[in-house]
Design a protein around this motif. Structure first.
Motif, mmCIF file in Angstrom:
data_model
loop_
_atom_site.group_PDB
_atom_site.id
_atom_site.type_symbol
_atom_site.label_atom_id
_atom_site.label_comp_id
_atom_site.label_asym_id
_atom_site.label_seq_id
_atom_site.Cartn_x
_atom_site.Cartn_y
_atom_site.Cartn_z
ATOM 1 N N PHE A 88 0.821 -1.215 0.000
ATOM 2 C CA PHE A 88 0.000 0.000 0.000
ATOM 3 C C PHE A 88 0.850 1.258 0.000
ATOM 4 C CE2 PHE A 88 -2.191 3.418 2.240
ATOM 5 C CZ PHE A 88 -3.371 3.508 1.508
ATOM 6 N N LEU A 89 1.795 1.357 0.916
ATOM 7 C CA LEU A 89 2.604 2.571 1.034
ATOM 8 C C LEU A 89 3.485 2.773 -0.192
ATOM 9 C CD1 LEU A 89 3.631 2.522 4.822
ATOM 10 C CD2 LEU A 89 1.844 3.895 3.698
ATOM 11 N N ASP A 90 3.997 1.668 -0.758
ATOM 12 C CA ASP A 90 4.823 1.789 -1.960
ATOM 13 C C ASP A 90 4.004 2.316 -3.131
ATOM 14 O OD1 ASP A 90 7.027 0.873 -0.612
ATOM 15 O OD2 ASP A 90 6.739 -1.215 -1.216
ATOM 16 N N LEU A 91 2.784 1.812 -3.271
ATOM 17 C CA LEU A 91 1.920 2.277 -4.350
ATOM 18 C C LEU A 91 1.520 3.735 -4.149
ATOM 19 C CD1 LEU A 91 -0.426 -0.816 -4.838
ATOM 20 C CD2 LEU A 91 1.393 -0.030 -6.366
ATOM 21 N N LEU A 92 1.240 4.098 -2.900
ATOM 22 C CA LEU A 92 0.868 5.482 -2.611
ATOM 23 C C LEU A 92 2.011 6.427 -2.941
ATOM 24 C CD1 LEU A 92 -1.416 7.239 -1.457
ATOM 25 C CD2 LEU A 92 -0.366 6.969 0.805
ATOM 26 N N ARG A 93 3.225 6.031 -2.607
ATOM 27 C CA ARG A 93 4.393 6.879 -2.895
ATOM 28 C C ARG A 93 4.678 6.932 -4.398
ATOM 29 N NH1 ARG A 93 8.016 3.915 -0.732
ATOM 30 N NH2 ARG A 93 8.623 2.979 -2.721
ATOM 31 N N ASP A 94 4.700 5.774 -5.037
ATOM 32 C CA ASP A 94 5.022 5.732 -6.466
ATOM 33 C C ASP A 94 3.901 6.340 -7.316
ATOM 34 O OD1 ASP A 94 7.302 4.439 -5.664
ATOM 35 O OD2 ASP A 94 6.569 2.436 -6.165
ATOM 36 N N GLY A 95 2.654 6.236 -6.828
ATOM 37 C CA GLY A 95 1.534 6.789 -7.588
ATOM 38 C C GLY A 95 1.567 8.302 -7.665
ATOM 39 N N LEU A 96 2.239 8.953 -6.715
ATOM 40 C CA LEU A 96 2.319 10.417 -6.726
ATOM 41 C C LEU A 96 3.064 10.937 -7.958
ATOM 42 C CD1 LEU A 96 3.056 11.199 -2.959
ATOM 43 C CD2 LEU A 96 0.893 11.455 -4.203
ATOM 44 N N ALA A 97 3.893 10.089 -8.565
ATOM 45 C CA ALA A 97 4.603 10.503 -9.781
ATOM 46 C C ALA A 97 3.635 10.746 -10.936
ATOM 47 C CB ALA A 97 5.628 9.441 -10.165
#
Length: 300
Positions: free
Chosen positions: A100-109
């Motif tokens: 979840f946190l990885d997707l949230l961080r990477d999705g901000l790009a």
């Protein structure tokens, strides 16, 4: 192209069920909506018909909450959509972390391009549907419901068209992530793909729509029984405070259930449309990149 409907639906169910953290991305708009609803209801308890200043203050609070709610809902929904579609792509391709946190961080790009896609679709295709339904609502009010009956065939025809708007939206978002396109180019790319495979998208969205409707009638409809019983309670000797407390208790149960339900169905719908777009644009069989299993180091 040999398109396997069953495989897309099965794979979508697998992704939606295995990666339950994806549900939270779909639940974010509903969670924001609950807070907005609570913020709109809370000032009512401070209303006093004899105090004009308090009434004016409450209305001012309502306006501020509505404006802030729209902005926050748009921003949160954009971040959730980008992260969810990124997670679906990674789960399908079998590459990258689905935590979840990885997707949230990477999705901000992809945030600003995702926001651009949402605004473009909502202010063009979405605006047409909004204006039409507002027009129908106005006519229904003027004609005391007769317009709704007369326009029912048109509304039935618009149902699959509204599904196509969702398909264009998800396709454009997936194009941003998978093909690294800009907002305008992504929308044009999605329109091209949906137009070339229009019946595939209609069939799949109708299957998910009616499936979710059946599930909703089974699990959600019974939860509405307490609200239906309110008029009966009002005619009894039960005090108004008890009725309000009962409604608050009902809200504490109903809204979390609805939020969870919207998260599951939203994830499933996005999985179906996202995988459909990926399979049509870059067939996994041709490229040899179909992942039947997730990478061992990926977490959900």
């Amino acid at each position: 192209m040999n398109f396997d409907y069953g495989n897309v639906l099965t794979r979508s169910f697998q992704i939606a069920w295995k990666h339950k953290s994806f549900w939270l991305f779909s639940m974010l708009p509903m969670i924001v909506g609950i807070f907005i609803f609570a913020a709109l209801v809370a000032p009512v308890f401070f209303l006093d018909g004899s105090n004009d200043e308090m009434t004016a203050l409450v209305f001012a609070v309502w306006v501020i909450v509505m404006i802030l709610g729209i902005v926050v809902s748009l921003l949160v929904g954009t971040a959730g959509s980008a992260s969810l579609l990124l997670g679906i792509r990674r789960a399908e391709r079998g590459e990258g972390s689905t935590a979840f946190l990885d997707l949230l961080r990477d999705g901000l790009a992809y945030f600003w391009r995702t926001l651009g896609v949402i605004l473009i679709v909502q202010l063009t295709l979405g605006l047409v549907f909004t204006i039409f339904f507002l027009f129908v609502g106005l006519l229904s009010f003027v004609t005391m419901g007769l317009a709704t009956i007369c326009l029912q065939p048109v509304m039935i025809l618009l149902t699959p068209l509204s599904f196509l708007v969702i398909a264009v939206m998800d396709g454009a978002l997936m194009a941003v992530i998978d093909e690294n396109l800009g907002a305008w180019d992504a929308v044009k790319r999605a329109l091209q793909v949906v137009r070339e495979h229009v019946w595939k998208f209609i069939i799949l969205t109708i299957i998910v729509y009616f499936g979710s409707t059946i599930l909703s009638s089974i699990f959600v409809a019974p939860a509405m029984i307490p609200v239906m019983a309110v008029p009966i309670f009002m005619e009894t000797e039960i005090s108004g405070q008890m009725v309000i407390l009962a409604l608050i208790l009902f809200s504490c149960i109903f809204f979390p259930l609805m939020t969870l339900f919207s998260g599951v169905i939203g994830t499933l719908m996005n999985s179906v449309l996202g995988l459909t777009y990926l399979r049509l644009v870059r067939p996994a069989v041709e490229e040899g990149i179909f992942a039947s299993e997730e990478p061992k180091n990926a977490t959900s």
